[in-house]
Scaffold this active site. Sequence first.
Site, short mmCIF file in Angstrom:
data_model
loop_
_atom_site.label_atom_id
_atom_site.label_comp_id
_atom_site.label_asym_id
_atom_site.label_seq_id
_atom_site.Cartn_x
_atom_site.Cartn_y
_atom_site.Cartn_z
N GLN A 168 0.87 -1.19 0.00
CA GLN A 168 0.00 0.00 0.00
C GLN A 168 0.90 1.23 0.00
O GLN A 168 1.89 1.25 -0.71
CB GLN A 168 -0.95 0.00 1.22
CG GLN A 168 -2.39 -0.28 0.86
CD GLN A 168 -3.09 0.82 0.04
OE1 GLN A 168 -2.54 1.88 -0.26
NE2 GLN A 168 -4.32 0.54 -0.36
N SER A 303 -12.52 -1.04 -0.30
CA SER A 303 -11.25 -1.37 -0.96
C SER A 303 -11.49 -1.89 -2.37
O SER A 303 -11.11 -3.00 -2.72
CB SER A 303 -10.52 -2.43 -0.14
OG SER A 303 -9.84 -1.82 0.90
N HIS A 305 -10.08 -1.11 -5.00
CA HIS A 305 -8.86 -1.24 -5.81
C HIS A 305 -8.40 -2.70 -5.88
O HIS A 305 -7.66 -3.07 -6.76
CB HIS A 305 -7.72 -0.40 -5.21
CG HIS A 305 -7.18 -0.96 -3.94
ND1 HIS A 305 -7.78 -0.75 -2.71
CD2 HIS A 305 -6.12 -1.76 -3.69
CE1 HIS A 305 -7.09 -1.39 -1.77
NE2 HIS A 305 -6.08 -2.01 -2.34
N CYS A 448 -0.85 17.03 10.39
CA CYS A 448 -1.18 18.45 10.19
C CYS A 448 -0.63 18.86 8.83
O CYS A 448 0.58 18.89 8.62
CB CYS A 448 -0.57 19.30 11.30
SG CYS A 448 -0.96 21.05 11.11
P1 NAD Z 1 -9.56 -1.37 4.30
O1 NAD Z 1 -9.35 -2.59 3.50
O2 NAD Z 1 -8.94 -1.23 5.64
O3 NAD Z 1 -11.13 -1.12 4.47
C1 NAD Z 1 -12.08 -1.29 3.42
C2 NAD Z 1 -13.44 -1.47 4.08
O4 NAD Z 1 -14.45 -1.60 3.08
C3 NAD Z 1 -13.51 -2.73 4.94
O5 NAD Z 1 -13.94 -2.37 6.23
C4 NAD Z 1 -14.51 -3.62 4.22
O6 NAD Z 1 -15.25 -4.44 5.08
C5 NAD Z 1 -15.38 -2.59 3.52
N1 NAD Z 1 -16.08 -3.11 2.33
C6 NAD Z 1 -15.55 -3.86 1.32
N2 NAD Z 1 -16.48 -4.10 0.40
C7 NAD Z 1 -17.63 -3.51 0.82
C8 NAD Z 1 -18.93 -3.39 0.27
N3 NAD Z 1 -19.25 -3.94 -0.90
N4 NAD Z 1 -19.87 -2.69 0.98
C9 NAD Z 1 -19.56 -2.12 2.17
N5 NAD Z 1 -18.34 -2.23 2.74
C10 NAD Z 1 -17.37 -2.89 2.06
O7 NAD Z 1 -9.12 -0.16 3.35
P2 NAD Z 1 -8.88 1.38 3.71
O8 NAD Z 1 -7.50 1.55 4.25
O9 NAD Z 1 -10.01 1.92 4.49
O10 NAD Z 1 -8.89 2.00 2.25
C11 NAD Z 1 -10.10 1.98 1.49
C12 NAD Z 1 -9.85 2.39 0.06
O11 NAD Z 1 -9.48 3.76 0.00
C13 NAD Z 1 -8.73 1.62 -0.60
O12 NAD Z 1 -9.05 1.38 -1.94
C14 NAD Z 1 -7.56 2.54 -0.48
O13 NAD Z 1 -6.60 2.28 -1.44
C15 NAD Z 1 -8.23 3.88 -0.67
N6 NAD Z 1 -7.51 4.96 -0.02
C16 NAD Z 1 -7.96 6.20 -0.18
C17 NAD Z 1 -7.30 7.26 0.42
C18 NAD Z 1 -7.78 8.64 0.25
O14 NAD Z 1 -7.22 9.58 0.75
N7 NAD Z 1 -8.84 8.83 -0.43
C19 NAD Z 1 -6.19 7.05 1.19
C20 NAD Z 1 -5.77 5.76 1.38
C21 NAD Z 1 -6.46 4.73 0.80
#
Ligand code: NAD
Length: 596
Positions: A168, A303, A305, A448
């Site tokens: 990641q 998630s 991705h 921050c």
């Molecule tokens: P994570 O794997 O810790 O959590 C993902 C959550 O989604 C889990 O709790 C899972 O149970 C839930 N989930 C999966 N499928 C689902 C569905 N169909 N319906 C409802 N819930 C569902 O991941 P994370 O660290 O929270 O990251 C989430 C996503 O955001 C990843 O794709 C990550 O790459 C991306 N991300 C975004 C940012 C940002 O700033 N926007 C930063 C980091 C990561």
Amino acid sequence: MKPLKARTCGVKLEEEDPTHLRQARLEQSESRGHVNTTASTTPAGPRPVRAPRGTEISCKGWQQEAALRMLMNNLDPEVAEAPDELIVYGGAGKAARDWASFDAICATLRRLKDDETLLVQSGKPVGVFETHEMAPRVLIANANLVPDWANWDEFRRLDALGLTMYGQMTAGSWIYIGTQGILQGTYQTFAAAGQKHYGADLSGRLVLTAGLGGMGGAQPLAVTMAGGVALCVEVDPVRIRRRLETAYVDVSAETVDEALRLADEAVKAKKPLSIALLGNAADVYPELLRRGVVPDLVTDQTSAHDTLSGYVPNGMSLDEAVALRSADPAEYVRRAVASIVVHVEAMVALQKAGANVFDYGNNIRGVAKEAGYADAFAFEGFVPLYLRPLFCRGNGPFRWAALSGDPADIAATDAALLEAFPDNEMVTRWLKMAAEKVHFQGLPCRICWLEYGERAKAGLIFNDLVRSGKVKAPIVIGRDHLDSGSVASPYRETESMRDGSDAIADWPILNALLNTAAGASWVSFHHGGGVGIGKSLHAGMVVVADGTDMMEERLRRVLTTDPGTGVMRHADAGYPVAIEKAREAGIDLPMVEGAS
Ligand code: NAD
């Protein structure tokens, strides 16, 4: 702050495995400052890990000790989402390839000299070379593949052979600080969305989102900080419980009716509230459409991705999905992709019905598009919509952790920054709110957002705090890879660049090389973070304020080069704000008029 309860991660210490009990005692004695001499002989296997606290160290210097504590902190049960599997956050984002590699990294850091550098290849320590004192103590490369081979199938094949690891962003680069790490960025995003669409904060507005994992779990608190009402769909009750326990979410609901009743009352009363709804987003989003419920803002942070280890398909229970994942991975991926299409179709339909919809950096649009849904990119990503003006000024997710383990050290850093930046409203408003609302996970830490110029100033202030004994131990300074100059990710940080340079990946490579040359404490280069394999390349850096003159020099340099590459990248792409910032700050950019 309320201390979180440490979990045993499914390992029954007393009854089942005396080795784990010994290891737990070992980590506890370390946390009292004793030197661990036997860790390298401990057999590999899951066990609770917690970073040592205090001022006694088991490495040959604080730079190595900082890397050791931050690696361990990433796996602290309070911090990591699935520590038994070494998974920190973001689907399968890991801190080390396997438990044997984890133990070998710890043992190597303990013997690493002040003029040596440890090399880590996808979570496994592979070499130690003589460098020099100002060089990074650790260099890390995670999940990198030659472009023609950079797809999930090939990555999973190599992962199954034990040859690579998905890092990641901050999981594999040992600077994850729990859900707080993304909290301010998420808050800035929702606050900016309120300003852009409504000319105000989010009070009286309903935000629909999904995913309460390591990063997504920041959404409910960020929405309420911005004044709004958050309805967050999450398929896993354990994740909901965790967010309730850490006060990231206010209440939970098990039915759509109950969730909508709570949301409706809060919206009418203009009262900030976050509601976790147990359910699958691919079921709930279309259900809201059918009921004619159109939230003000809609996004998603499941998630998506990772269609095997991340997204959970609809039409089955969570237990059934977990069983299918190992029994028939190909069928699991087929069903996850089909669910993502339904999920994105509902987001586009909600947009047509009047909601402001944005992609929140998980490549959900890309997966739906590849599966044949032509309209998947009907809504834009959060970076071009809300965050790019900040990136143009080298502003991004500056973060730090107190190696003492004492929350009072973070309070001292907060106070020092409030004194240093009294007129910066973004900084002062944030620091006051964070001190009041954020529960620490693992080592006490803070995020921050600071821009070019401010970061170097803060780093030097922290070094002085360590030198003068106003904090009890060194302060680790790092950032997310989601930053101004450290990432190439066409579906996220570099979506819709002004000059069309979205997929140019020279920039994060230059960032990593420059931070190495400038003397960061550890530097990492990863592939696939945020949006998945094949879709991004990005770099991390950490620099440790230990109160010495040498680190003063390195902090000044690294905390200038790092955001400086962000201003450079955006000025090169022609953003007037970045060009202006480069001129104002005297950054030497040979081919940008007025900035050389
Ligand atoms: P994570 O794997 O810790 O959590 C993902 C959550 O989604 C889990 O709790 C899972 O149970 C839930 N989930 C999966 N499928 C689902 C569905 N169909 N319906 C409802 N819930 C569902 O991941 P994370 O660290 O929270 O990251 C989430 C996503 O955001 C990843 O794709 C990550 O790459 C991306 N991300 C975004 C940012 C940002 O700033 N926007 C930063 C980091 C990561």
